[in-house]
Write a protein that holds these residues in place. Structure first.
Motif, PDB file in Angstrom:
ATOM      1  N   CYS A 190      47.562 -42.956  20.111  1.00  0.00           N
ATOM      2  CA  CYS A 190      46.612 -42.314  19.192  1.00  0.00           C
ATOM      3  C   CYS A 190      46.794 -40.807  19.137  1.00  0.00           C
ATOM      4  N   THR A 191      47.091 -40.203  20.264  1.00  0.00           N
ATOM      5  CA  THR A 191      47.089 -38.741  20.424  1.00  0.00           C
ATOM      6  C   THR A 191      45.669 -38.216  20.191  1.00  0.00           C
ATOM      7  N   THR A 210      57.041 -37.249  24.340  1.00  0.00           N
ATOM      8  CA  THR A 210      58.252 -37.704  23.656  1.00  0.00           C
ATOM      9  C   THR A 210      57.933 -38.368  22.316  1.00  0.00           C
ATOM     10  N   LYS A 211      56.731 -38.925  22.213  1.00  0.00           N
ATOM     11  CA  LYS A 211      56.377 -39.723  21.042  1.00  0.00           C
ATOM     12  C   LYS A 211      55.756 -38.820  19.969  1.00  0.00           C
ATOM     13  N   TYR A 212      54.471 -39.030  19.659  1.00  0.00           N
ATOM     14  CA  TYR A 212      53.887 -38.332  18.501  1.00  0.00           C
ATOM     15  C   TYR A 212      53.693 -36.836  18.721  1.00  0.00           C
ATOM     16  N   LEU A 213      53.580 -36.366  19.974  1.00  0.00           N
ATOM     17  CA  LEU A 213      53.332 -34.932  20.153  1.00  0.00           C
ATOM     18  C   LEU A 213      54.545 -34.143  19.667  1.00  0.00           C
ATOM     19  N   GLY A 257      55.787 -29.256  17.434  1.00  0.00           N
ATOM     20  CA  GLY A 257      55.319 -30.602  17.090  1.00  0.00           C
ATOM     21  C   GLY A 257      53.799 -30.642  16.947  1.00  0.00           C
ATOM     22  N   LEU A 258      53.100 -29.988  17.884  1.00  0.00           N
ATOM     23  CA  LEU A 258      51.634 -30.012  17.833  1.00  0.00           C
ATOM     24  C   LEU A 258      51.107 -29.379  16.547  1.00  0.00           C
ATOM     25  N   ILE A 263      48.297 -33.655  10.678  1.00  0.00           N
ATOM     26  CA  ILE A 263      48.726 -34.071   9.334  1.00  0.00           C
ATOM     27  C   ILE A 263      49.677 -35.278   9.425  1.00  0.00           C
ATOM     28  N   ARG A 264      50.537 -35.288  10.448  1.00  0.00           N
ATOM     29  CA  ARG A 264      51.446 -36.443  10.606  1.00  0.00           C
ATOM     30  C   ARG A 264      50.667 -37.699  10.971  1.00  0.00           C
ATOM     31  N   MET A 265      49.736 -37.560  11.935  1.00  0.00           N
ATOM     32  CA  MET A 265      49.007 -38.753  12.384  1.00  0.00           C
ATOM     33  C   MET A 265      48.184 -39.356  11.249  1.00  0.00           C
ATOM     34  N   ARG A 266      47.586 -38.481  10.432  1.00  0.00           N
ATOM     35  CA  ARG A 266      46.790 -39.011   9.311  1.00  0.00           C
ATOM     36  C   ARG A 266      47.696 -39.769   8.335  1.00  0.00           C
TER      37      ARG A 266
END
Ligand SMILES: Cc1ncc(COP(=O)(O)O)c(C=O)c1O
Length: 411
Positions: A190-191, A210-213, A257-258, A263-266
């Motif tokens: 989820c982050t 390594t993943k979504y962050l 990345g942060l 915006i990426r997660m949405r």
């Protein structure tokens, strides 16, 4: 160094600006401090820095300004008092265990966690006298039944990889406090953009950065977040003496990345939602696992503790019979026939990835344990990226419908 932190700002603003420290050159983007050590004005200052009497950088195994910026930005996003970064997600999990456990202690771990986490508990920590019991993550009664007088750590992922099962964070944190054990949640899927476990009373949050962050599949990294007392008094001594540090270069990439995390997660979660709903209607698909679907048994819980369902969708292909060999052959044929998605075990990238968990990420787990965890040979995991969701549907439609010979792939 001057700081630029406004903790009252909204999440999206803090994702871009929290933790920034400017050097005397007033650079706009964060500086990358590629140095292993720092110099002191005098021997007395060196002594004060080493003893901790004076704050400041000493040696990049445990203090580096670029890494500190990443830690402070992530702490702001998770709502944590403090954070320490690590070389990878597994290093974060290992360091948390070393900081909280000793021989004779007992861990209760969700049965559905990432394969390497199971290896860490069952094969490595077991050699040092630490016992582990695996439980059905979704059943708080099973967690309670597994508790012993020596239980010191509770460990879960929510949503889990790859079946997207949820743990009720409020109940989990409450159970940890009731038995005096540290509750730890891997918030990788989820982050903090979609879920903040500390707000539900969880003690420690782990990340595979390594993943979504990172979000673009470039570097390995990890992080541990929690109270200042836990991070400074229990975790820092472990990291300082064992050394799985995040490199300043990787920290700099992760800071970038942060900045685009929210915006990426949405966008990726919205695309995953559309893809999951579409997959549920496909004749070649037996079952879809995604907490944003009404068919998901924990859809209501997902709405309570997550702002969106996440960007990972798992599904089982129809194989004609229940023979595991036929199921694997069918799943592999579908995977081999995709042209846009990448066949790789990573997730959290802007590029969508497709994986066969039973023979990759969960391949080192004993078959019986894998079957108990519900990871069948027919299961495929898709981590949705930022491509057009219509292209992803076309890709899967072709793969599900074709006689499925691997043909020209588009990279
Ligand atoms: C949920 C989860 N936690 C932890 C890890 C381990 O992270 P790393 O590969 O950064 O060590 C992974 C890796 O895939 C993961 O999926």
């Amino acid at each position: 160094m001057s700081k630029e932190i406004d903790e009252s700002a909204d999440f999206d603003t803090r994702a871009v600006r929290a933790g920034t420290q400017r050097s005397q050159f007033n650079e706009h983007s964060e500086a990358l401090f590629l140095t292993s050590s720092f110099v002191f004005d005098s021997a007395a200052q060196a002594a004060a820095r080493f003893s901790g009497a004076e704050a400041g950088n000493v040696y990049s195994r445990f203090t580096n300004p670029t890494v500190t910026m990443f830690e402070q930005r992530l702490a702001s996003l998770e709502g944590a008092e403090d954070c320490m970064a690590t070389a990878s997600g597994m290093a974060a999990i290992m360091a948390t265990c070393l900081a909280t456990l000793r021989a004779g202690d007992h861990v209760i771990c969700a049965a559905n966690v990432f394969g390497a986490t199971i290896q860490l508990f069952s094969n490595l920590l077991a050699r040092f006298g630490i016992a582990v019991t695996y439980v059905d993550a979704t059943d708080i009664g099973a967690w309670r039944a597994a508790a012993t007088a020596n239980t010191r750590l509770l460990y879960c992922e929510t949503p889990s990889n790859p079946l997207m099962e949820l743990v009720d964070l409020t109940q989990f944190g409450h159970f940890g406090r009731a038995i005096g054990a540290v509750s730890v949640v891997d918030n990788c899927f989820c982050t903090p953009a979609l879920q903040r476990p500390l707000e539900f009373g969880i003690d420690v949050v782990i990340h595979s950065a390594t993943k979504y962050l990172d979000g673009q599949g470039r570097v390995l990294g990890g992080a541990v977040l929690g109270s200042r007392a836990f991070i400074r008094d229990q975790l820092l001594p472990v990291l300082r003496s064992s050394g799985p540090s995040l490199s300043p270069f990787n920290a700099w990439v992760l800071l970038k990345g942060l900045e685009t995390l929210a915006i990426r997660m949405r966008a990726q979660s919205a695309a995953a939602q559309a893809l999951a709903e579409w997959l549920e209607r496909q004749a070649g698909v037996a079952r879809v696992y995604f907490p944003g679907l009404q068919s998901h048994p924990q859809a209501a819980l997902a709405r309570q503790q997550q702002s969106q369902a996440g960007a990972v969708v798992a599904f089982e292909v129809k194989a004609g019979n229940s023979n595991p060999v036929s199921q694997r052959e069918r799943a592999w044929r579908v995977i081999d026939a995709v042209r846009t998605m990448s066949i790789t075990a990573n997730l959290g990238d802007t590029r969508s990835t497709i994986t066969h968990p039973a023979t990759t990420t969960h391949g080192r787990i004993a078959q019986a344990d894998r079957e108990r965890a519900g990871i069948s040979e027919a299961l495929i995991r898709v981590a949705v990226g930022l491509e057009s969701v219509d292209d992803l549907k076309r890709d899967l439609e072709h793969a599900l419908g074709s006689g499925a010979h691997a043909d020209s792939r588009h990279d």
